[in-house]
Design a protein around this motif. Sequence first.
Motif, PDB file in Angstrom:
ATOM      1  N   ALA A 154      -3.535  -1.212 -17.891  1.00 57.26           N
ATOM      2  CA  ALA A 154      -2.628  -2.372 -17.948  1.00 57.26           C
ATOM      3  C   ALA A 154      -1.176  -1.917 -17.968  1.00 57.26           C
ATOM      4  CB  ALA A 154      -2.945  -3.212 -19.181  1.00 57.26           C
ATOM      5  N   VAL A 155      -0.885  -0.872 -18.743  1.00 63.50           N
ATOM      6  CA  VAL A 155       0.485  -0.352 -18.782  1.00 63.50           C
ATOM      7  C   VAL A 155       0.865   0.212 -17.405  1.00 63.50           C
ATOM      8  CG1 VAL A 155       1.978   1.434 -19.789  1.00 63.50           C
ATOM      9  CG2 VAL A 155       0.521   0.055 -21.265  1.00 63.50           C
ATOM     10  N   GLY A 156      -0.090   0.843 -16.738  1.00 64.61           N
ATOM     11  CA  GLY A 156       0.168   1.345 -15.379  1.00 64.61           C
ATOM     12  C   GLY A 156       0.551   0.216 -14.434  1.00 64.61           C
ATOM     13  N   VAL A 157      -0.202  -0.892 -14.494  1.00 63.28           N
ATOM     14  CA  VAL A 157       0.108  -2.059 -13.648  1.00 63.28           C
ATOM     15  C   VAL A 157       1.497  -2.595 -13.995  1.00 63.28           C
ATOM     16  CG1 VAL A 157      -0.507  -4.463 -13.164  1.00 63.28           C
ATOM     17  CG2 VAL A 157      -2.293  -2.706 -13.251  1.00 63.28           C
ATOM     18  N   ALA A 158       1.779  -2.655 -15.306  1.00 66.39           N
ATOM     19  CA  ALA A 158       3.063  -3.199 -15.762  1.00 66.39           C
ATOM     20  C   ALA A 158       4.234  -2.349 -15.255  1.00 66.39           C
ATOM     21  CB  ALA A 158       3.072  -3.263 -17.290  1.00 66.39           C
ATOM     22  N   VAL A 159       4.103  -1.047 -15.391  1.00 70.45           N
ATOM     23  CA  VAL A 159       5.201  -0.165 -14.973  1.00 70.45           C
ATOM     24  C   VAL A 159       5.363  -0.219 -13.458  1.00 70.45           C
ATOM     25  CG1 VAL A 159       5.996   2.224 -14.899  1.00 70.45           C
ATOM     26  CG2 VAL A 159       4.913   1.353 -16.955  1.00 70.45           C
ATOM     27  N   PHE A 160       4.226  -0.263 -12.742  1.00 70.33           N
ATOM     28  CA  PHE A 160       4.291  -0.365 -11.281  1.00 70.33           C
ATOM     29  C   PHE A 160       4.989  -1.677 -10.888  1.00 70.33           C
ATOM     30  CE2 PHE A 160       2.455  -1.570  -7.161  1.00 70.33           C
ATOM     31  CZ  PHE A 160       2.768  -0.445  -6.429  1.00 70.33           C
TER      32      PHE A 160
ATOM     33  N   PRO B 117       0.812  -1.229   0.000  1.00 69.31           N
ATOM     34  CA  PRO B 117       0.000   0.000   0.000  1.00 69.31           C
ATOM     35  C   PRO B 117       0.842   1.274   0.000  1.00 69.31           C
ATOM     36  CG  PRO B 117      -0.350  -1.271   2.019  1.00 69.31           C
ATOM     37  CD  PRO B 117       0.465  -2.116   1.116  1.00 69.31           C
ATOM     38  N   TYR B 118       2.000   1.208   0.646  1.00 72.87           N
ATOM     39  CA  TYR B 118       2.886   2.383   0.621  1.00 72.87           C
ATOM     40  C   TYR B 118       3.284   2.693  -0.827  1.00 72.87           C
ATOM     41  CZ  TYR B 118       7.433   4.718   0.679  1.00 72.87           C
ATOM     42  OH  TYR B 118       8.474   5.562   0.405  1.00 72.87           O
ATOM     43  N   LEU B 119       3.708   1.645  -1.558  1.00 71.41           N
ATOM     44  CA  LEU B 119       4.134   1.866  -2.949  1.00 71.41           C
ATOM     45  C   LEU B 119       2.955   2.227  -3.843  1.00 71.41           C
ATOM     46  CD1 LEU B 119       6.756  -1.027  -3.191  1.00 71.41           C
ATOM     47  CD2 LEU B 119       7.242   1.425  -3.265  1.00 71.41           C
ATOM     48  N   VAL B 120       1.771   1.671  -3.525  1.00 69.97           N
ATOM     49  CA  VAL B 120       0.564   2.047  -4.296  1.00 69.97           C
ATOM     50  C   VAL B 120       0.300   3.545  -4.099  1.00 69.97           C
ATOM     51  CG1 VAL B 120      -1.948   1.798  -4.384  1.00 69.97           C
ATOM     52  CG2 VAL B 120      -0.506  -0.238  -4.339  1.00 69.97           C
TER      53      VAL B 120
ATOM     54  N   TYR C  65       6.190  -9.504 -12.000  1.00 67.80           N
ATOM     55  CA  TYR C  65       7.299  -8.636 -11.540  1.00 67.80           C
ATOM     56  C   TYR C  65       6.981  -8.059 -10.167  1.00 67.80           C
ATOM     57  CZ  TYR C  65       9.855  -8.709 -15.964  1.00 67.80           C
ATOM     58  OH  TYR C  65      10.595  -9.108 -17.043  1.00 67.80           O
ATOM     59  N   LEU C  66       5.728  -7.698  -9.971  1.00 65.66           N
ATOM     60  CA  LEU C  66       5.328  -7.117  -8.684  1.00 65.66           C
ATOM     61  C   LEU C  66       5.524  -8.131  -7.550  1.00 65.66           C
ATOM     62  CD1 LEU C  66       3.944  -4.885  -6.999  1.00 65.66           C
ATOM     63  CD2 LEU C  66       1.746  -5.847  -7.667  1.00 65.66           C
ATOM     64  N   ALA C  67       5.054  -9.369  -7.790  1.00 67.71           N
ATOM     65  CA  ALA C  67       5.171 -10.406  -6.756  1.00 67.71           C
ATOM     66  C   ALA C  67       6.652 -10.667  -6.449  1.00 67.71           C
ATOM     67  CB  ALA C  67       4.485 -11.686  -7.217  1.00 67.71           C
ATOM     68  N   ALA C  68       7.459 -10.740  -7.503  1.00 66.85           N
ATOM     69  CA  ALA C  68       8.902 -10.990  -7.303  1.00 66.85           C
ATOM     70  C   ALA C  68       9.521  -9.817  -6.520  1.00 66.85           C
ATOM     71  CB  ALA C  68       9.590 -11.167  -8.651  1.00 66.85           C
ATOM     72  N   GLY C  69       9.114  -8.612  -6.880  1.00 66.15           N
ATOM     73  CA  GLY C  69       9.659  -7.428  -6.216  1.00 66.15           C
ATOM     74  C   GLY C  69       9.309  -7.387  -4.739  1.00 66.15           C
ATOM     75  N   LEU C  70       8.054  -7.737  -4.425  1.00 66.16           N
ATOM     76  CA  LEU C  70       7.643  -7.724  -3.020  1.00 66.16           C
ATOM     77  C   LEU C  70       8.408  -8.776  -2.210  1.00 66.16           C
ATOM     78  CD1 LEU C  70       3.785  -7.173  -3.427  1.00 66.16           C
ATOM     79  CD2 LEU C  70       5.474  -5.540  -2.555  1.00 66.16           C
ATOM     80  N   ARG C  71       8.730  -9.914  -2.853  1.00 67.47           N
ATOM     81  CA  ARG C  71       9.533 -10.941  -2.179  1.00 67.47           C
ATOM     82  C   ARG C  71      10.949 -10.423  -1.903  1.00 67.47           C
ATOM     83  NH1 ARG C  71       8.033 -15.755  -0.036  1.00 67.47           N
ATOM     84  NH2 ARG C  71       9.906 -16.738  -0.817  1.00 67.47           N
ATOM     85  N   LEU C  72      11.454  -9.626  -2.839  1.00 67.29           N
ATOM     86  CA  LEU C  72      12.835  -9.137  -2.706  1.00 67.29           C
ATOM     87  C   LEU C  72      12.957  -7.964  -1.734  1.00 67.29           C
ATOM     88  CD1 LEU C  72      13.925  -9.110  -6.477  1.00 67.29           C
ATOM     89  CD2 LEU C  72      14.760 -10.655  -4.711  1.00 67.29           C
TER      90      LEU C  72
ATOM     91  N   SER D 112       8.654  -1.552 -11.380  1.00 64.95           N
ATOM     92  CA  SER D 112       9.333  -0.613 -10.469  1.00 64.95           C
ATOM     93  C   SER D 112       9.686  -1.250  -9.129  1.00 64.95           C
ATOM     94  CB  SER D 112       8.436   0.604 -10.207  1.00 64.95           C
ATOM     95  OG  SER D 112       8.147   1.253 -11.406  1.00 64.95           O
ATOM     96  N   VAL D 113       8.889  -2.223  -8.700  1.00 64.80           N
ATOM     97  CA  VAL D 113       9.093  -2.762  -7.346  1.00 64.80           C
ATOM     98  C   VAL D 113      10.404  -3.564  -7.238  1.00 64.80           C
ATOM     99  CG1 VAL D 113       8.080  -4.153  -5.505  1.00 64.80           C
ATOM    100  CG2 VAL D 113       6.636  -2.631  -6.856  1.00 64.80           C
TER     101      VAL D 113
END
Lengths: 269, 326
Positions: A154-160, A109-112, A247-254, A163-164
């Motif tokens: 969709a592009v917004g979700v992709a870029v977000f 939520p912070y990144l959102v 990418y988002l899921a991987a980023g949150l894990r990292l 970014s993570v």
Amino acid sequence: MPTALPTMRRNWLVTLRAYPWTYFIGTVATGVLTVGLAYLAFHAIGGGQVSAGFLADGGTGDYLGYVTVGAAALMFATRMVLWVAKAQITEQREGTLESQLLAPARRLPYLVGVGLQAFTTTVAEVAVMLAFAIAIGVRLPAPDPLALLCAIAAVGVAVFGLSVPLSAIMITVGEAHITQNTLFVGMALLCGFTFPPAMLPDPLRWLGEALPLTSGLRALRDAALHHAPVGAVLPDLLICAGLGAVYLAAGLRLLGPAERIAVQRGGAA
Amino acid sequence: MSAGIVTHGLTKVFPPPSRLFRKRPPAPAPAVDGLSLAIPPGAVTGLLGLNGAGKTTTIKMLATLLRPTTGTATVDGLDVVRDAREVRRRINLIAGGERMVYARMTGRENLWYFGQLYDVPRAVLKRRIDELLDLVGLREAAGTLVERYSRGMRQRLSIARGLINAPAYLLLDEPTLGLDAPIARDLRGVVADLAESGVGVLLTSHYLAEVEQLCRHVHVIDRGSLVAAGSPAQLTAGTRLPYSVELTLTAPAPDATKAVEELAARAGAEVRHDTDPEGRPRVTLRHPDDLAGELTTTVVRAGGAIARVEVAPPTLEDAILAMAAR
């Protein structure tokens, strides 16, 4: 959204007080220059015609529309990445990362919150560039606004999503410029912002397909230039949003381990 | 569920930095090595050590910012790794220096934002922000951007931030660093009041008088390991450092001087004779026991007239320096 909305408000307050005008001018100038040069090249060199190869690979003869959508998307992507991916390294540099991490608020939520503020700012900046393109005669018919809105989302979700993990890398290595510019060069080369990816050698084309912006751009162009309804762009939308979610899921894990490395590097005694 | 912060064998080893194309250096010594502590609610507990002793690393592990390499730390029975999010609701950390707040927001906006991150209910948050601004003396500057604050004002705001979630446990890492003396004194008052109200406080500070004043119990660590623990008085007594008794005579008294020499020899005390700034004879005895009573009795019986007696007991600072020198 107990964290997202306050974070969005916080970023708005800070942005309004210290809006990065130089970034804004630099970004809009790059977009304007891209479209302006494409306009000159199209008319002065191409004589208002595209090659058969471009027509086949790009699926359109509207070179200026093609470049304008690509330049707008590149501008959108780079600005969003700059806001979202650099959020935590900026906190680290300003000495507020630890006070963020001490709180029980979750990272997503912070990144959102950062992303929502970035989205509104970036859309306004892209609008300035599009206004210039339309002023010099570029046509963006977009007959199905729903398809276009879905493609933008969709592009917004992709870029977000992209970014993570980038944020995690930045705070791990304590560096932003090389990291972000590596991604920007990769995106600009592989995703088809200014030329069709089909013109690339196969390995690079496959690599480009691993980035969600490639399918997102196809959907954007189909919606903005090719009169495609939502149903027609749906496969690309799903690929784009799906890859972004991966990418988002991987980023949150990292992020967790990356934050601990950042705290560790911050000093221990 | 055990109340308080409890650690068992807490250890942190930082991996050596990896260098491309270079052999990995040998593993460094642990920053924290098998530390077992107890920080009860409703009291101020000190954590002392020299620079590099492992105090900040310990505090960061308790604050969930770093993970222990081995060992455990719990807050009211909640594990700092497994239950990190719940632990964060119960604790807060105030570190010295003026960072940890947003420079381009006002003091009030900072507290509002951090209150949101801790999910403090809106009505409670509004009241708490006003109380905290009053507490740290920033009510009038609440609407000013933090970038215009002085260093001390930023640190005071950082203290208010650390209290925004009304923590059950407060970790204070050099909280008065850089603060003006009156503000530091006020902060000590706040810390004492918090402990009185049931908050468990862990305090590290280079100002040992501050620790001596506030802490009921002190842990002393060196190179990451616990080397001593007890009340400040117990730690001081344990080192057998000397009391210093300084006695000034109104006029020279040879018999009294001779009697003092005999007392010093009998007790095994270190004795020094000199004169005070007004030229009066002065004798100083240094001994692990307080010899003030025996000294004054001896001088009076030998016919000496006493102008002044001053006793300086060993301080916690003396004790810590003695431990460090071992």
